[in-house]
Write a protein that holds these residues in place. Structure first.
Motif, PDB file in Angstrom:
ATOM      1  N   CYS A 158       1.613   4.116   8.798  1.00  0.00           N
ATOM      2  CA  CYS A 158       2.403   4.414  10.000  1.00  0.00           C
ATOM      3  C   CYS A 158       3.862   4.034   9.765  1.00  0.00           C
ATOM      4  O   CYS A 158       4.192   3.290   8.820  1.00  0.00           O
ATOM      5  N   GLU A 159       4.749   4.527  10.621  1.00  0.00           N
ATOM      6  CA  GLU A 159       6.186   4.340  10.419  1.00  0.00           C
ATOM      7  C   GLU A 159       6.578   2.871  10.378  1.00  0.00           C
ATOM      8  O   GLU A 159       7.429   2.469   9.565  1.00  0.00           O
ATOM      9  N   GLN A 160       5.971   2.049  11.256  1.00  0.00           N
ATOM     10  CA  GLN A 160       6.339   0.627  11.288  1.00  0.00           C
ATOM     11  C   GLN A 160       6.041  -0.055   9.958  1.00  0.00           C
ATOM     12  O   GLN A 160       6.847  -0.854   9.469  1.00  0.00           O
ATOM     13  N   ARG A 161       4.922   0.279   9.359  1.00  0.00           N
ATOM     14  CA  ARG A 161       4.560  -0.362   8.092  1.00  0.00           C
ATOM     15  C   ARG A 161       5.336   0.249   6.929  1.00  0.00           C
ATOM     16  O   ARG A 161       5.597  -0.431   5.931  1.00  0.00           O
ATOM     17  N   GLN A 162       5.721   1.495   7.046  1.00  0.00           N
ATOM     18  CA  GLN A 162       6.612   2.082   6.043  1.00  0.00           C
ATOM     19  C   GLN A 162       7.967   1.382   6.043  1.00  0.00           C
ATOM     20  O   GLN A 162       8.544   1.103   4.983  1.00  0.00           O
ATOM     21  N   GLU A 163       8.460   1.077   7.249  1.00  0.00           N
ATOM     22  CA  GLU A 163       9.749   0.384   7.356  1.00  0.00           C
ATOM     23  C   GLU A 163       9.690  -1.003   6.737  1.00  0.00           C
ATOM     24  O   GLU A 163      10.665  -1.476   6.144  1.00  0.00           O
ATOM     25  N   LYS A 164       8.532  -1.663   6.868  1.00  0.00           N
ATOM     26  CA  LYS A 164       8.381  -2.972   6.228  1.00  0.00           C
ATOM     27  C   LYS A 164       8.520  -2.865   4.717  1.00  0.00           C
ATOM     28  O   LYS A 164       9.181  -3.680   4.076  1.00  0.00           O
ATOM     29  N   LEU A 165       7.889  -1.857   4.139  1.00  0.00           N
ATOM     30  CA  LEU A 165       7.975  -1.674   2.696  1.00  0.00           C
ATOM     31  C   LEU A 165       9.400  -1.364   2.251  1.00  0.00           C
ATOM     32  O   LEU A 165       9.873  -1.864   1.228  1.00  0.00           O
ATOM     33  N   ILE A 166      10.093  -0.548   3.039  1.00  0.00           N
ATOM     34  CA  ILE A 166      11.474  -0.195   2.704  1.00  0.00           C
ATOM     35  C   ILE A 166      12.369  -1.429   2.733  1.00  0.00           C
ATOM     36  O   ILE A 166      13.283  -1.580   1.909  1.00  0.00           O
ATOM     37  N   SER A 167      12.088  -2.329   3.673  1.00  0.00           N
ATOM     38  CA  SER A 167      12.904  -3.550   3.777  1.00  0.00           C
ATOM     39  C   SER A 167      12.477  -4.632   2.792  1.00  0.00           C
ATOM     40  O   SER A 167      13.033  -5.722   2.795  1.00  0.00           O
ATOM     41  N   GLY A 168      11.484  -4.338   1.959  1.00  0.00           N
ATOM     42  CA  GLY A 168      11.068  -5.292   0.938  1.00  0.00           C
ATOM     43  C   GLY A 168       9.942  -6.217   1.344  1.00  0.00           C
ATOM     44  O   GLY A 168       9.569  -7.117   0.584  1.00  0.00           O
ATOM     45  N   GLU A 169       9.370  -6.006   2.532  1.00  0.00           N
ATOM     46  CA  GLU A 169       8.259  -6.843   2.994  1.00  0.00           C
ATOM     47  C   GLU A 169       6.930  -6.161   2.676  1.00  0.00           C
ATOM     48  O   GLU A 169       6.870  -4.946   2.533  1.00  0.00           O
ATOM     49  N   PRO A 170       5.852  -6.939   2.564  1.00  0.00           N
ATOM     50  CA  PRO A 170       4.531  -6.310   2.406  1.00  0.00           C
ATOM     51  C   PRO A 170       4.183  -5.500   3.652  1.00  0.00           C
ATOM     52  O   PRO A 170       4.566  -5.854   4.766  1.00  0.00           O
ATOM     53  N   SER A 171       3.466  -4.408   3.463  1.00  0.00           N
ATOM     54  CA  SER A 171       3.107  -3.547   4.589  1.00  0.00           C
ATOM     55  C   SER A 171       2.126  -4.227   5.537  1.00  0.00           C
ATOM     56  O   SER A 171       2.140  -3.982   6.735  1.00  0.00           O
ATOM     57  N   PHE A 172       1.258  -5.107   5.005  1.00  0.00           N
ATOM     58  CA  PHE A 172       0.280  -5.820   5.819  1.00  0.00           C
ATOM     59  C   PHE A 172       0.430  -7.327   5.588  1.00  0.00           C
ATOM     60  O   PHE A 172       0.769  -7.777   4.487  1.00  0.00           O
ATOM     61  N   GLY A 173       0.142  -8.095   6.660  1.00  0.00           N
ATOM     62  CA  GLY A 173       0.353  -9.532   6.610  1.00  0.00           C
ATOM     63  C   GLY A 173      -0.574 -10.280   5.679  1.00  0.00           C
ATOM     64  O   GLY A 173      -0.286 -11.419   5.297  1.00  0.00           O
ATOM     65  N   HIS A 174      -1.704  -9.648   5.266  1.00  0.00           N
ATOM     66  CA  HIS A 174      -2.649 -10.396   4.433  1.00  0.00           C
ATOM     67  C   HIS A 174      -2.076 -10.764   3.074  1.00  0.00           C
ATOM     68  O   HIS A 174      -2.531 -11.720   2.439  1.00  0.00           O
ATOM     69  N   PHE A 175      -1.064 -10.027   2.583  1.00  0.00           N
ATOM     70  CA  PHE A 175      -0.468 -10.355   1.282  1.00  0.00           C
ATOM     71  C   PHE A 175       0.124 -11.764   1.303  1.00  0.00           C
ATOM     72  O   PHE A 175      -0.077 -12.556   0.375  1.00  0.00           O
ATOM     73  N   LYS A 176       0.843 -12.082   2.371  1.00  0.00           N
ATOM     74  CA  LYS A 176       1.462 -13.403   2.496  1.00  0.00           C
ATOM     75  C   LYS A 176       0.400 -14.492   2.612  1.00  0.00           C
ATOM     76  O   LYS A 176       0.498 -15.541   1.955  1.00  0.00           O
ATOM     77  N   PHE A 177      -0.634 -14.239   3.410  1.00  0.00           N
ATOM     78  CA  PHE A 177      -1.638 -15.271   3.648  1.00  0.00           C
ATOM     79  C   PHE A 177      -2.532 -15.485   2.428  1.00  0.00           C
ATOM     80  O   PHE A 177      -3.031 -16.588   2.208  1.00  0.00           O
ATOM     81  N   ILE A 178      -2.739 -14.435   1.633  1.00  0.00           N
ATOM     82  CA  ILE A 178      -3.476 -14.617   0.377  1.00  0.00           C
ATOM     83  C   ILE A 178      -2.656 -15.476  -0.576  1.00  0.00           C
ATOM     84  O   ILE A 178      -3.178 -16.377  -1.247  1.00  0.00           O
ATOM     85  N   LYS A 179      -1.357 -15.192  -0.620  1.00  0.00           N
ATOM     86  CA  LYS A 179      -0.474 -15.967  -1.489  1.00  0.00           C
ATOM     87  C   LYS A 179      -0.416 -17.425  -1.054  1.00  0.00           C
ATOM     88  O   LYS A 179      -0.364 -18.346  -1.896  1.00  0.00           O
ATOM     89  N   ASP A 180      -0.458 -17.674   0.255  1.00  0.00           N
ATOM     90  CA  ASP A 180      -0.422 -19.047   0.781  1.00  0.00           C
ATOM     91  C   ASP A 180      -1.804 -19.698   0.799  1.00  0.00           C
ATOM     92  O   ASP A 180      -1.957 -20.808   1.328  1.00  0.00           O
ATOM     93  N   LYS A 181      -2.798 -18.999   0.242  1.00  0.00           N
ATOM     94  CA  LYS A 181      -4.179 -19.512   0.137  1.00  0.00           C
ATOM     95  C   LYS A 181      -4.789 -19.824   1.506  1.00  0.00           C
ATOM     96  O   LYS A 181      -5.544 -20.779   1.667  1.00  0.00           O
ATOM     97  N   LYS A 182      -4.437 -18.976   2.485  1.00  0.00           N
ATOM     98  CA  LYS A 182      -5.085 -19.071   3.796  1.00  0.00           C
ATOM     99  C   LYS A 182      -6.174 -18.008   3.942  1.00  0.00           C
ATOM    100  O   LYS A 182      -7.034 -18.110   4.807  1.00  0.00           O
ATOM    101  N   ILE A 183      -6.091 -16.995   3.090  1.00  0.00           N
ATOM    102  CA  ILE A 183      -7.158 -16.012   2.957  1.00  0.00           C
ATOM    103  C   ILE A 183      -7.643 -16.078   1.523  1.00  0.00           C
ATOM    104  O   ILE A 183      -6.843 -16.028   0.580  1.00  0.00           O
ATOM    105  N   HIS A 184      -8.952 -16.203   1.336  1.00  0.00           N
ATOM    106  CA  HIS A 184      -9.533 -16.361   0.005  1.00  0.00           C
ATOM    107  C   HIS A 184     -10.410 -15.162  -0.300  1.00  0.00           C
ATOM    108  O   HIS A 184     -11.265 -14.786   0.504  1.00  0.00           O
ATOM    109  N   LEU A 185     -10.202 -14.555  -1.461  1.00  0.00           N
ATOM    110  CA  LEU A 185     -10.962 -13.379  -1.876  1.00  0.00           C
ATOM    111  C   LEU A 185     -11.958 -13.758  -2.964  1.00  0.00           C
ATOM    112  O   LEU A 185     -11.594 -14.412  -3.950  1.00  0.00           O
ATOM    113  N   PHE A 186     -13.209 -13.321  -2.798  1.00  0.00           N
ATOM    114  CA  PHE A 186     -14.239 -13.597  -3.787  1.00  0.00           C
ATOM    115  C   PHE A 186     -15.103 -12.356  -3.973  1.00  0.00           C
ATOM    116  O   PHE A 186     -15.428 -11.654  -3.005  1.00  0.00           O
TER     117      PHE A 186
END
Length: 699
Positions: A403-431
């Protein structure tokens, strides 16, 4: 054109399947698996049994239909009724009856519509061209690989089953077998047995995907020089699409489950579907709800006595479809799920989320992480799936389908979805699996776990549900569509709180008249199940045909004469002749070739070669010559003669001869098969030809 609905599906997890015969090509639209059918299998052997208990039904007895009450009186289902064997999977009911070699094209609308395709491509006679979007191909492949990975757990329980026939069905045909179980296995009419098939392998998936041609958003692809195919966003999921097909006999749009304004995927691109000759409406999502109004499916902004035609212009109508009310409702549902999970965690209970809709999972991960970060709760979030890491990473690489809002995030250099930040901060764990060593060392409760599979028969959700089923502080989040009675049967008694969620998965029926008013197709095809749910009087300006499951509908042509494309340079060189028999109608003659190219008839001419040869091309005429009219024209040129009529054996006029007497002798013979000019005087012959040319049409 012919349309056959092979299956109407049962919602998002089992999309409909259609076979279309267009311009002589057979087109299969979607090839899903009925994964809800695997609920007849037990997720574990019954040498490990739960204690005996009562097994409550899905709804209170007084809310059940007479048939349901009768089934309850006959016998209550127990876990022992489930099939203890490696599961087989149910394909589209009638698909196995079609000869694979006769399918020319396969169009896949969303990842769920891809899950049954390897079963079709296994057939050595299958040679169709397969089209789907890049995102659908990648996400669908990951989902299939995850399905195979989860299926292997059954093999560890039951051992390999290499039988060529589902042997367990012979035990399910007795009178003592619950009716619900028999209905799933044999179908309502008892002819579903041929739909059961063994699951494919990872090698089958790879072989299938090698045959796929992935397309970008709105990219035009041409099949056999005849059909131009476009994939346009449906808004349902990332990569999900509707199809626009243009051919020599007109245009066709296929509208599947769609969402006008999506909070994560690209919005429903309905503007490009305007004015098609035929529109196939295949959004069955509204049939899963009690969505019907007193006056049919009136749009909220339409008067009850108005028709689909409106005084509003197209822009206002289109704007009315793009309201954000539905998105806000979805956001409220997601926020409620988050609040319920927080309540369970605060009470010391864990939350198991078995939702597998990618867009819903992405939003829940984002909202839950933000909610926990702003609160004092320190609760880990685990995502357990063999494809979790690759799938979540992929969502940041496909901006054209966001969607346009998430496209704008990518254009501004941010991840399109918030889970990228939380995975990096080890608040979301993938197994990748529940028995992963790192998961065992990181595990703590209470926690929030996202784990497949929504059917409660496959994957980590089975083990976790066994673990927490007796904890009243814990929470189970289910998707609507699965019967909690049959789905939860192997785990009863269950003390967990259960939250069953119904998320928007298509166009609401009230918006259908407005959508049709904007798109203005010449003919619209809708499922027969819509009868009684829509007000056909409001659709009067647009002819509407209904199609039924496993029945072929013949659709009349909207235009008998297809257009032919001629280059302007060529058209300017043609010598047009206006016909006497048709007003404002002309013909031109040229030597050339009629080709099919880019879905259009195209005229390729040899006009320049003819001109360079210096040879004149004689006129060709058609029609019959009236002797009296011809003689009148000759008299005006100074040629005199007389008419002689001859009759055939049956008394009808056979032919007519005009005898020329002046300025030289000769005669003209006319009949139904042609006109012959016989004279020794070339000038007289030329004058006679001019007279005939003045009477008949010719080029």
């Amino acid at each position: 054109m012919k349309l056959t609905c092979l299956s109407k599906g049962d919602g998002f997890h089992y999309p409909p399947c259609h076979m279309l015969n267009l311009c002589g090509f057979r087109i299969l639209i979607d090839c899903p698996l009925d994964l809800l059918a695997i609920t007849i299998f037990s997720p574990f052997p019954y040498d490990v049994r739960f204690e005996a208990s009562e097994y409550p039904s899905d709804v209170p007895l007084d809310a059940q239909s007479p048939t349901q009450k009768k089934q309850k009186l006959e016998r209550q289902m127990t876990p022992d009724d489930l099939v203890c064997a490696e599961p087989w999977y149910k394909t589209v009911k009638a698909l196995h009856l079609w000869e694979a070699s006769l399918i020319d094209i396969v169009l896949i609308s969303n990842p769920m519509g891809l899950l049954g395709l390897p079963l079709l491509t296994q057939n050595p006679r299958f040679c169709a061209k397969i089209y789907m979007t890049e995102a659908t191909a990648k996400i669908g492949q990951l989902m299939m690989e995850d399905l195979v990975s989860m299926h292997m757990e059954f093999r560890r329980f039951y051992g390999p089953d290499d039988s060529s026939f589902p042997w367990w069905t012979k035990n399910l045909d007795g009178e003592e077998v619950p009716a619900l179980l028999k209905k799933v296995v044999f179908g309502e009419s008892g002819d579903d047995l041929g739909s059961w098939i063994r699951l494919y392998s990872l090698d089958d998936i790879k072989s299938c995907m090698k045959k796929v041609q992935a397309v970008k958003f709105a990219e035009e692809v041409c099949y056999n020089g005849t059909l131009i195919i476009n994939a346009l966003s449906s808004g349902l999921e990332i990569g999900a699409c509707n199809w626009l097909i243009n051919g020599p006999n007109g245009s066709l749009s296929y509208v599947s489950d769609s969402i006008f304004v999506s909070p994560h995927a690209k919005n429903f691109d309905f503007h490009r579907l305007k004015g098609t000759d035929v529109m196939i409406y295949s959004d069955f999502s509204c049939l899963q709800t009690a969505e019907v109004t007193e006056n049919g499916c009136n749009s909220p902004d339409q008067d009850n006595n108005s028709t689909i035609s409106s005084d509003k212009n197209d822009e206002n109508l289109a704007a009315s479809l793009l309201d954000t009310e539905e998105s806000l409702e979805e956001l409220e549902k997601l926020a409620f799920v988050c609040s319920c999970a927080a309540e369970s965690a605060d009470a010391g209970g864990s939350t198991l989320i078995t939702i597998t809709r990618i867009g819903i999972v992405l939003q829940l991960l984002e909202l839950m992480s933000n909610s926990l970060e702003s609160s004092s709760l320190k609760v880990p979030i685990f995502v357990i799936s063999s494809v979790a890491e690759e799938l979540l990473g992929y969502t940041n690489t496909i901006p054209e389908w966001l969607c346009e809002q998430r496209q704008e995030k990518l254009i501004s250099g941010e991840p399109s979805f918030g889970h990228f930040k939380f995975i990096k901060d080890k608040k979301i764990h993938l197994f990748p699996a529940i028995h992963s060593p790192n998961l065992i060392t990181s595990w703590q409760e209470p926690c929030i776990v996202f784990a497949p599979h929504w059917s409660l028969r496959l994957g980590p959700s089975v083990q976790l549900l066994q673990r927490w089923r007796g904890d009243p502080k814990s929470l189970l989040v289910l998707e609507a569509g699965i019967s909690s009675g049959l789905g939860l049967l192997p785990f009863r008694p269950i003390a967990m709180r259960i939250l069953q969620c119904s998320f928007l998965s298509g166009i609401r029926l009230q918006k259908l008249p407005t959508l049709l008013s904007v798109l203005q197709p010449k003919i619209v095809l809708v499922p027969d199940a819509f009868n009684g749910r829509i007000n056909h009087t409001e659709m009067k300006p647009i002819p509407m045909l209904t199609y039924s499951e496993n029945k072929t509908l013949r659709v009349p042509r909207t235009a008998d004469n297809p257009d032919v494309e001629i280059m302007a340079e060529l058209a300017s060189k043609l010598s047009w002749r206006i016909l006497r028999q048709g007003e404002n109608f002309g013909l031109a003659r040229l030597k050339g070739e009629l080709l099919m190219e880019g879905g259009k008839h195209r005229l390729v001419s040899g006009l320049e070669q003819e001109a360079s040869s210096g040879k004149a091309t004689g006129l060709r005429h058609w029609g019959s010559v009236a002797p009296e009219t011809l003689l009148d024209s000759l008299v005006k040129m100074g040629i005199t003669g007389s008419i002689e009529h001859s009759t055939g054996g049956n008394g009808s006029e056979d032919k007519c001869v005009i005898h020329i007497t002046n300025p030289s002798s000769g005669f003209i013979e006319t009949s139904d098969i042609g006109t012959a000019i016989i004279t020794d005087d070339k000038n007289v012959a030329s004058q006679i030809f001019q007279a005939i040319d003045g009477i008949l049409d010719g080029i």
